[in-house]
Design an enzyme around this catalytic site. Structure first.
Site, PDB file in Angstrom:
ATOM      1  N   GLU A 110     -29.352 -15.523  13.914  1.00  0.00           N
ATOM      2  CA  GLU A 110     -30.808 -14.945  15.639  1.00  0.00           C
ATOM      3  C   GLU A 110     -30.077 -13.773  15.945  1.00  0.00           C
ATOM      4  OE1 GLU A 110     -29.645 -18.711  18.047  1.00  0.00           O
ATOM      5  OE2 GLU A 110     -31.843 -18.217  18.531  1.00  0.00           O
ATOM      6  N   GLU A 130     -29.294 -26.026  14.866  1.00  0.00           N
ATOM      7  CA  GLU A 130     -29.132 -26.476  15.776  1.00  0.00           C
ATOM      8  C   GLU A 130     -29.258 -27.599  16.567  1.00  0.00           C
ATOM      9  OE1 GLU A 130     -30.255 -22.524  15.169  1.00  0.00           O
ATOM     10  OE2 GLU A 130     -29.653 -21.201  16.617  1.00  0.00           O
TER      11      GLU A 130
HETATM   12  C1  3H9 Z   1     -26.087 -22.221  18.709  1.00  0.00           C
HETATM   13  O1  3H9 Z   1     -25.835 -21.285  17.627  1.00  0.00           O
HETATM   14  C2  3H9 Z   1     -26.912 -21.377  19.941  1.00  0.00           C
HETATM   15  C3  3H9 Z   1     -27.783 -20.616  19.890  1.00  0.00           C
HETATM   16  O2  3H9 Z   1     -29.321 -20.697  19.119  1.00  0.00           O
HETATM   17  C4  3H9 Z   1     -28.226 -20.094  20.824  1.00  0.00           C
HETATM   18  C5  3H9 Z   1     -26.691 -19.955  22.259  1.00  0.00           C
HETATM   19  C6  3H9 Z   1     -27.601 -19.625  23.545  1.00  0.00           C
HETATM   20  N1  3H9 Z   1     -18.118 -23.027  16.958  1.00  0.00           N
HETATM   21  O3  3H9 Z   1     -16.636 -26.741   9.741  1.00  0.00           O
HETATM   22  P1  3H9 Z   1     -15.049 -26.607   9.353  1.00  0.00           P
HETATM   23  C7  3H9 Z   1     -14.790 -24.757  14.299  1.00  0.00           C
HETATM   24  S1  3H9 Z   1     -24.956 -23.418  18.496  1.00  0.00           S
HETATM   25  C8  3H9 Z   1     -17.210 -23.297  18.114  1.00  0.00           C
HETATM   26  O4  3H9 Z   1     -14.195 -27.160   9.729  1.00  0.00           O
HETATM   27  P2  3H9 Z   1     -15.971 -24.953   7.156  1.00  0.00           P
HETATM   28  C9  3H9 Z   1     -14.583 -26.223  13.815  1.00  0.00           C
HETATM   29  O5  3H9 Z   1     -14.160 -26.943  15.136  1.00  0.00           O
HETATM   30  C10 3H9 Z   1     -24.353 -23.678  16.930  1.00  0.00           C
HETATM   31  N2  3H9 Z   1     -16.017 -23.835  17.085  1.00  0.00           N
HETATM   32  O6  3H9 Z   1     -15.090 -24.940   8.703  1.00  0.00           O
HETATM   33  C11 3H9 Z   1     -12.990 -26.285  13.014  1.00  0.00           C
HETATM   34  O7  3H9 Z   1     -12.091 -26.345  13.869  1.00  0.00           O
HETATM   35  P3  3H9 Z   1     -10.855 -26.389  13.959  1.00  0.00           P
HETATM   36  C12 3H9 Z   1     -24.957 -23.062  15.454  1.00  0.00           C
HETATM   37  C13 3H9 Z   1     -17.273 -24.079  15.513  1.00  0.00           C
HETATM   38  O8  3H9 Z   1     -15.645 -23.425   6.548  1.00  0.00           O
HETATM   39  C14 3H9 Z   1     -13.447 -24.809  12.547  1.00  0.00           C
HETATM   40  O9  3H9 Z   1     -14.598 -24.210  13.003  1.00  0.00           O
HETATM   41  N3  3H9 Z   1     -24.482 -22.997  14.583  1.00  0.00           N
HETATM   42  C15 3H9 Z   1     -18.077 -23.442  15.635  1.00  0.00           C
HETATM   43  O10 3H9 Z   1     -15.978 -25.842   5.803  1.00  0.00           O
HETATM   44  C16 3H9 Z   1     -13.908 -24.486  11.116  1.00  0.00           C
HETATM   45  O11 3H9 Z   1     -14.503 -25.152  10.820  1.00  0.00           O
HETATM   46  C17 3H9 Z   1     -23.837 -24.499  13.893  1.00  0.00           C
HETATM   47  O12 3H9 Z   1     -23.961 -24.947  13.684  1.00  0.00           O
HETATM   48  C18 3H9 Z   1     -18.621 -23.292  16.552  1.00  0.00           C
HETATM   49  N4  3H9 Z   1     -20.233 -23.203  16.043  1.00  0.00           N
HETATM   50  O13 3H9 Z   1     -17.987 -25.008   7.742  1.00  0.00           O
HETATM   51  C19 3H9 Z   1     -22.927 -23.908  12.944  1.00  0.00           C
HETATM   52  N5  3H9 Z   1     -18.734 -24.092  13.631  1.00  0.00           N
HETATM   53  O14 3H9 Z   1     -10.206 -25.701  12.422  1.00  0.00           O
HETATM   54  C20 3H9 Z   1     -21.309 -24.872  13.121  1.00  0.00           C
HETATM   55  C21 3H9 Z   1     -17.079 -24.027  13.694  1.00  0.00           C
HETATM   56  O15 3H9 Z   1     -10.187 -26.643  15.646  1.00  0.00           O
HETATM   57  N6  3H9 Z   1     -20.885 -24.307  11.950  1.00  0.00           N
HETATM   58  N7  3H9 Z   1     -15.977 -24.482  14.880  1.00  0.00           N
HETATM   59  O16 3H9 Z   1     -10.924 -27.696  13.723  1.00  0.00           O
HETATM   60  C22 3H9 Z   1     -19.998 -25.103  10.523  1.00  0.00           C
HETATM   61  O17 3H9 Z   1     -21.066 -26.391  10.675  1.00  0.00           O
HETATM   62  C23 3H9 Z   1     -19.501 -24.595  10.516  1.00  0.00           C
HETATM   63  O18 3H9 Z   1     -17.939 -25.285  10.969  1.00  0.00           O
HETATM   64  C24 3H9 Z   1     -19.353 -23.595   9.158  1.00  0.00           C
HETATM   65  C25 3H9 Z   1     -17.696 -23.556   8.259  1.00  0.00           C
HETATM   66  C26 3H9 Z   1     -20.441 -23.130   8.082  1.00  0.00           C
HETATM   67  C27 3H9 Z   1     -19.256 -22.575   9.466  1.00  0.00           C
END
Ligand code: 3H9
Length: 706
Positions: A110, A130
């Site tokens: 976004e 999301e």
């Molecule tokens: C959103 O954006 C809402 C908006 O539209 C509107 C708002 C108003 N936040 O997965 P990994 C942590 S909703 C906080 O193992 P990878 C995760 O817990 C969001 N923490 O790494 C982990 O912590 P720990 C939409 C986060 O390299 C560490 O980072 N976005 C977040 O295999 C490593 O993560 C998503 O849904 C976060 N957003 O994959 C994407 N994301 O090391 C969600 C991750 O302590 N994230 N952490 O266990 C992912 O899909 C994967 O993490 C990503 C990296 C592909 C980014």
């Protein structure tokens, strides 16, 4: 070139009149409040600064931006909100370019959509996932994405949550250029220079014309609504996404944004959001078993599998798919040929569906070898035993492994409930013995219970977690007990279902109610699918040791005595005429149930759907709590992940322990005490629940104590 650090997770650096803003908030550059503030301030500063002609947005480390900071959801909001930051970027009067590498997901995309131009590198992954968290893109994504790439493509992205690569993003119009190197800064600066040289204007996504054809847009929205109503099985946010895109079509941009915000806040408030975000963190948290923190995994480059039956073959496929060479051991040539055929069947199925070529199958099978001699395992790094569930047979296998395997080889058993401490005690190297409990079909089911016997070395446990990663499985650490985490809890809620059946509920009602809760199947359908003979054999084996005070329902035995083992025999609890996969209720089964009620002197009563689910879940939660209390599971979240990945628990409810907190533990305890009045042997409140309720605490409060 001047350089200045904002010190707020967004670095500022001026390069040839371009202000480079690097979002640097490890691990994934999530848009927490500090980053939001820093971004907003930096864009404001760029606008005021006559030394700046344009702004380049990039991410530090492996990603652009992973999205909003999920940890902030459910807490009081802190300004500036992400939509405000996106609007600030879009409103900038100097060109803003987003250069994307790695993940640009959710709020990350976004932000990029609010920029005026976008370039993506080959490794970029863009998406609006999301929906997988029970949300909708709430920072303008539902308004900007359809304007940029059209309603149909935007709805597809938002409703599936899928990630797209740079090429597809370019084809969709989500980005304007694909970079040729892996240097995001240089690619971004080159692109900006080209734009500035060409005097490219500030171009705002809010003004893009992707919705210019109202008829096509409306048709896409209605098609998505119809499809979503059919498929989203009680999920809250998917239809809100469709509503938001409709607002994009029908309302001016700013009104659409306000509408999106309202819908986003509704999603944020929903327990589904809490359940799905719990699942997101829990499935990452289970990877951090204590042994993985301080022990180094042993290297695994070859694996032996003992047994080529359904389980052994499934495990072999999982290993082969991960690129590992597999040696399968069977007792004779015929059994080995059957094992090989079981493996080939899986790949032939893929070929028939067009998902694999014959050449690819040959390449995978080249990693397979078979032998009838344990001596073929002399140099193998890991052996997984998947033979018949009988202690003497398993111990005989382990004696052979002890004899032939090299020092340091990991010796694993796939037992579902046998005492692994006893298996380990029977060999000269108990430190090398671990449980790897796969779920059937082992090449598909994601769950892997890593069962940790008392004398196992930490590096063997770490090896098991490492292997799970290679196999793309979700490992959960479990202690040794009958059934470990999953099957132990299953036995209890399954008994609760049997009691309700004998007391008056039909298996068809129970299955329906459990499905309506969100499970893909009810317990009696599961039994028909797995084969009633398996549970029957276990019951017969345990008959002698069964507590005579424990109520025992014999209906399943009566059904099995007729040879009705479920789908594979054409009937079980249900009828499966002509090999049908979906069963039909069977009046003869209902007659058997009536006869059994009479034999057991039960006067049948009716059960409301609500009571069925209350009893089913109370049984599951109570035993789940016992499993945590006895440290079989490290934390409640380990029980949750076990059920999400091994037992079809509806993800939006987060798992049985998270669900218990949602309902309220005091209420669950009151239910258990109410049910205990009629059967105090079965319904014994878990000491863990009693203690938590006394302290007014939740199960979730125990999730950080591994
Ligand atoms: C959103 O954006 C809402 C908006 O539209 C509107 C708002 C108003 N936040 O997965 P990994 C942590 S909703 C906080 O193992 P990878 C995760 O817990 C969001 N923490 O790494 C982990 O912590 P720990 C939409 C986060 O390299 C560490 O980072 N976005 C977040 O295999 C490593 O993560 C998503 O849904 C976060 N957003 O994959 C994407 N994301 O090391 C969600 C991750 O302590 N994230 N952490 O266990 C992912 O899909 C994967 O993490 C990503 C990296 C592909 C980014």
């Amino acid at each position: 070139m001047t350089s200045e650090s904002a010190g707020h997770d967004v670095r500022r650096e001026l390069r040839n009149r371009v202000l480079v803003l690097t979002v640097d908030n490890p691990p994934v550059n999530a848009l927490g409040v500090v980053v939001r503030r820093a971004l907003s301030d930096a864009v404001e500063a760029a606008e005021q600064d006559s030394a700046v002609d344009a702004v380049l947005l990039i991410g530090a480390g492996r990603n652009f931006i992973g999205g909003a900071d999920i940890k902030e959801f459910g807490k009081p909001p802190l300004p500036p909100s992400l939509p405000v930051v996106c609007n600030r970027i879009e409103a900038c009067r100097k060109p803003v370019v987003a250069a994307i590498h790695g993940a640009a997901l959710g709020g990350g995309l976004e932000i990029a959509l609010a920029a005026h131009y976008r370039i993506a590198l080959a490794d970029a992954r863009l998406g609006l996932p999301e929906v997988t968290l029970g949300l909708l893109p709430g920072a303008g994504g539902t308004q900007r994405a359809p304007r940029l790439i059209g309603a149909k493509a935007a709805l597809d992205l938002m409703l599936s949550g899928r990630h797209v690569g740079a090429r597809e993003a370019f084809a969709l119009g989500l980005v304007d250029r694909v970079g040729e190197t892996d240097d995001v800064l240089t690619e971004g600066l080159d692109y900006l220079k080209a734009l500035l040289d060409a005097k490219a204007p500030v171009r705002r996504t809010r003004d893009a014309d992707g919705l210019a054809d109202p008829v096509a847009s409306r048709a896409a929205i209605e098609a998505a609504r119809a499809e979503t109503s059919k498929k989203s099985r009680g999920l809250f946010s998917p239809l809100k996404i469709v509503d938001a895109v409709q607002a994009a079509l029908e309302l001016p941009f700013d009104d659409g944004l306000r509408h999106e915000r309202q819908l986003f806040l509704q999603c944020l408030d929903s327990p589904q959001r809490a359940g799905l975000i719990h699942a997101f963190f829990a499935e990452r948290e289970v990877l951090k078993a204590p042994e993985t923190r301080h022990a180094k995994p042993r290297a695994i480059s070859s694996v032996g599998v003992i047994g080529g039956g359904t389980m052994g073959a499934g495990i072999a496929v999982a290993l082969l798919d991960a690129g590992l060479p597999v040696t399968m051991i069977e007792r004779d040539d015929a059994s080995l040929a059957r094992g090989r055929a079981n493996i080939e069947k899986v790949y032939d199925g893929l070929i028939a569906k067009g998902r694999m070529t014959a050449d690819a199958k040959a390449a995978v099978l080249a990693r397979w070898s078979g032998s009838t001699s344990y001596d073929s395992l002399v140099s193998t790094d890991l052996v997984i035993e998947a033979v018949f569930e009988e202690m003497v047979i398993k111990q005989a296998v382990f004696a052979e492994l002890d004899r032939v395997c090299k020092p340091g080889a990991v010796l694993a058993t796939n037992t579902s409930y046998l005492d692994i401490d006893a298996i380990a005690a029977s060999v000269s190297r108990p430190g090398d013995v671990v449980g790897l409990h796969f779920f059937s079909p082992a090449n598909i089911m994601k769950l892997l219970e890593v069962v940790v016997p008392a004398r196992v070395s930490a590096d063997v446990v770490a090896t098991a977690f490492d292997l799970a990663k290679k196999l793309r499985k979700v490992p959960v650490r479990a202690g040794v007990c009958d059934g470990f985490i999953g099957n132990r809890v299953l036995a209890v809620y399954r008994a609760a279902a049997d009691y309700m059946m004998e007391d008056g509920a039909s298996p068809y009602q129970i299955d329906r109610v459990v499905r309506e809760f969100g499970f893909p199947m009810g317990p009696f359908q599961v039994s028909d699918l797995a084969g009633g003979d398996i549970g029957w054999a276990t019951r017969k084996r345990r008959a002698a040791s069964r507590d005579p005070k424990q109520r025992y329902v014999q209906i399943a035995d009566r059904i099995c005595e007729r040879g009705w083992f479920g789908q594979k025999t054409g009937r079980g609890y249900y009828l499966y005429p002509d090999g049908a996969r979906t069963g039909k209720p069977d009046p003869e089964v209902e007659a058997i149930i009536d006869a059994e009620r009479e034999r057991a002197s039960v006067t049948p009563r009716t059960f409301s759907d609500e009571e069925i689910m209350r009893r089913y879940m109370a049984a599951m939660i109570n035993e789940g709590a016992n499993v945590v209390h006895q440290r079989i599971a490290l934390r409640p979240l380990d029980v949750d992940v076990t059920f999400l990945y091994g037992y079809g628990f509806p993800r939006h409810r987060g798992g049985p322990m998270q669900y218990a907190d949602t309902v309220g533990l005091a209420k669950v305890l009151a239910d258990i005490r109410e049910f205990a009045q009629e059967d105090p042997v079965f319904w014994q409140p878990s000491p863990l629940i009693v203690g938590l309720v006394e302290r007014g605490a939740t199960l979730a409060s125990l999730n950080h104590t591994a």
